[in-house]
Design a protein around this motif. Structure first.
Motif, PDB file in Angstrom:
ATOM      1  N   THR A 126       7.455  12.691  92.438  1.00 42.27           N
ATOM      2  CA  THR A 126       8.593  12.267  91.636  1.00 42.27           C
ATOM      3  C   THR A 126       8.809  10.774  91.813  1.00 42.27           C
ATOM      4  N   ILE A 127       9.021  10.099  90.709  1.00 40.52           N
ATOM      5  CA  ILE A 127       9.302   8.667  90.745  1.00 40.52           C
ATOM      6  C   ILE A 127      10.796   8.486  90.980  1.00 40.52           C
ATOM      7  N   THR A 128      11.126   7.789  92.044  1.00 42.13           N
ATOM      8  CA  THR A 128      12.533   7.574  92.390  1.00 42.13           C
ATOM      9  C   THR A 128      12.938   6.142  92.060  1.00 42.13           C
ATOM     10  N   ASP A 129      14.247   5.892  92.157  1.00 43.65           N
ATOM     11  CA  ASP A 129      14.745   4.536  91.944  1.00 43.65           C
ATOM     12  C   ASP A 129      14.163   3.579  92.978  1.00 43.65           C
ATOM     13  N   GLU A 130      13.968   4.074  94.205  1.00 44.85           N
ATOM     14  CA  GLU A 130      13.397   3.235  95.257  1.00 44.85           C
ATOM     15  C   GLU A 130      11.961   2.837  94.916  1.00 44.85           C
ATOM     16  N   THR A 131      11.221   3.771  94.337  1.00 45.21           N
ATOM     17  CA  THR A 131       9.844   3.473  93.945  1.00 45.21           C
ATOM     18  C   THR A 131       9.817   2.377  92.888  1.00 45.21           C
ATOM     19  N   ILE A 132      10.696   2.486  91.899  1.00 46.73           N
ATOM     20  CA  ILE A 132      10.763   1.483  90.838  1.00 46.73           C
ATOM     21  C   ILE A 132      11.169   0.127  91.419  1.00 46.73           C
ATOM     22  N   GLU A 133      12.124   0.119  92.328  1.00 50.52           N
ATOM     23  CA  GLU A 133      12.538  -1.133  92.977  1.00 50.52           C
ATOM     24  C   GLU A 133      11.364  -1.769  93.719  1.00 50.52           C
ATOM     25  N   TYR A 134      10.628  -0.933  94.467  1.00 48.29           N
ATOM     26  CA  TYR A 134       9.502  -1.418  95.255  1.00 48.29           C
ATOM     27  C   TYR A 134       8.402  -1.993  94.354  1.00 48.29           C
ATOM     28  N   VAL A 135       8.072  -1.276  93.280  1.00 44.99           N
ATOM     29  CA  VAL A 135       7.064  -1.757  92.344  1.00 44.99           C
ATOM     30  C   VAL A 135       7.531  -3.054  91.698  1.00 44.99           C
ATOM     31  N   GLY A 136       8.818  -3.134  91.371  1.00 40.41           N
ATOM     32  CA  GLY A 136       9.369  -4.359  90.798  1.00 40.41           C
ATOM     33  C   GLY A 136       9.236  -5.537  91.745  1.00 40.41           C
ATOM     34  N   ILE A 137       9.465  -5.299  93.023  1.00 40.54           N
ATOM     35  CA  ILE A 137       9.328  -6.369  94.025  1.00 40.54           C
ATOM     36  C   ILE A 137       7.864  -6.802  94.126  1.00 40.54           C
ATOM     37  N   LEU A 138       6.953  -5.826  94.189  1.00 35.93           N
ATOM     38  CA  LEU A 138       5.531  -6.148  94.292  1.00 35.93           C
ATOM     39  C   LEU A 138       5.042  -6.920  93.074  1.00 35.93           C
ATOM     40  N   ALA A 139       5.540  -6.557  91.890  1.00 31.63           N
ATOM     41  CA  ALA A 139       5.106  -7.204  90.657  1.00 31.63           C
ATOM     42  C   ALA A 139       5.939  -8.441  90.336  1.00 31.63           C
ATOM     43  N   LYS A 140       6.904  -8.733  91.198  1.00 30.12           N
ATOM     44  CA  LYS A 140       7.798  -9.880  90.999  1.00 30.12           C
ATOM     45  C   LYS A 140       8.472  -9.814  89.623  1.00 30.12           C
ATOM     46  N   LEU A 141       9.031  -8.613  89.329  1.00 36.90           N
ATOM     47  CA  LEU A 141       9.736  -8.390  88.071  1.00 36.90           C
ATOM     48  C   LEU A 141      11.213  -8.189  88.330  1.00 36.90           C
ATOM     49  N   GLU A 142      12.013  -8.721  87.449  1.00 38.80           N
ATOM     50  CA  GLU A 142      13.444  -8.452  87.480  1.00 38.80           C
ATOM     51  C   GLU A 142      13.732  -7.529  86.305  1.00 38.80           C
ATOM     52  N   LEU A 143      13.995  -6.258  86.596  1.00 42.81           N
ATOM     53  CA  LEU A 143      14.191  -5.273  85.554  1.00 42.81           C
ATOM     54  C   LEU A 143      15.671  -4.939  85.406  1.00 42.81           C
ATOM     55  N   SER A 144      16.086  -4.779  84.156  1.00 39.88           N
ATOM     56  CA  SER A 144      17.449  -4.320  83.907  1.00 39.88           C
ATOM     57  C   SER A 144      17.496  -2.816  84.188  1.00 39.88           C
ATOM     58  N   GLU A 145      18.688  -2.251  84.211  1.00 37.10           N
ATOM     59  CA  GLU A 145      18.810  -0.815  84.469  1.00 37.10           C
ATOM     60  C   GLU A 145      18.096  -0.007  83.391  1.00 37.10           C
ATOM     61  N   GLN A 146      18.182  -0.456  82.154  1.00 37.53           N
ATOM     62  CA  GLN A 146      17.511   0.232  81.054  1.00 37.53           C
ATOM     63  C   GLN A 146      15.990   0.163  81.227  1.00 37.53           C
ATOM     64  N   GLU A 147      15.475  -0.989  81.625  1.00 34.33           N
ATOM     65  CA  GLU A 147      14.042  -1.142  81.851  1.00 34.33           C
ATOM     66  C   GLU A 147      13.572  -0.301  83.033  1.00 34.33           C
TER      67      GLU A 147
END
Length: 95
Positions: free
Chosen positions: A2-23
């Motif tokens: 299961t993909i969790t919010d923590e996983t998305i946060e971690y991937v965002g940090i690794l990819a150096k992305l700033e994602l909105s809640e919708q993204e």
């Protein structure tokens, strides 16, 4: 998995992305769909299927490395704009 919010946060940090809640929600949905697809591939029966690294049966398609213009200095220097003592003459690059 299961993909969790923590996983998305971690991937965002690794990819150096700033994602909105919708993204983040869209990314979570997309990643879950990808994992479901991979899960379907894992259901395939691959017993007796030989692993391969290429779609065609190719073995060493390289040609022999043969020198074809070896000691033909005269012919090679004929195209040189300038030559000196049987060598190419080039501009000085540093003092």
């Amino acid at each position: 998995m299961t993909i969790t919010d923590e996983t998305i946060e971690y991937v965002g940090i690794l990819a150096k992305l700033e994602l909105s809640e919708q993204e983040k929600e869209q990314a979570k949905k997309d990643m879950s769909e990808m994992l479901e697809y991979v899960g379907k591939l894992n259901e395939l029966d691959t017993d007796g299927v030989e692993p391969m690294s290429h779609t065609f049966d190719v073995n060493n398609v390289f040609r022999e490395d043969v020198v074809t213009n070896g000691a033909d200095r005269e012919n090679m220097l004929r195209n040189a704009p300038e030559q000196k003592d049987g060598c190419y003459k080039v501009p000085k690059t540093f003092d």
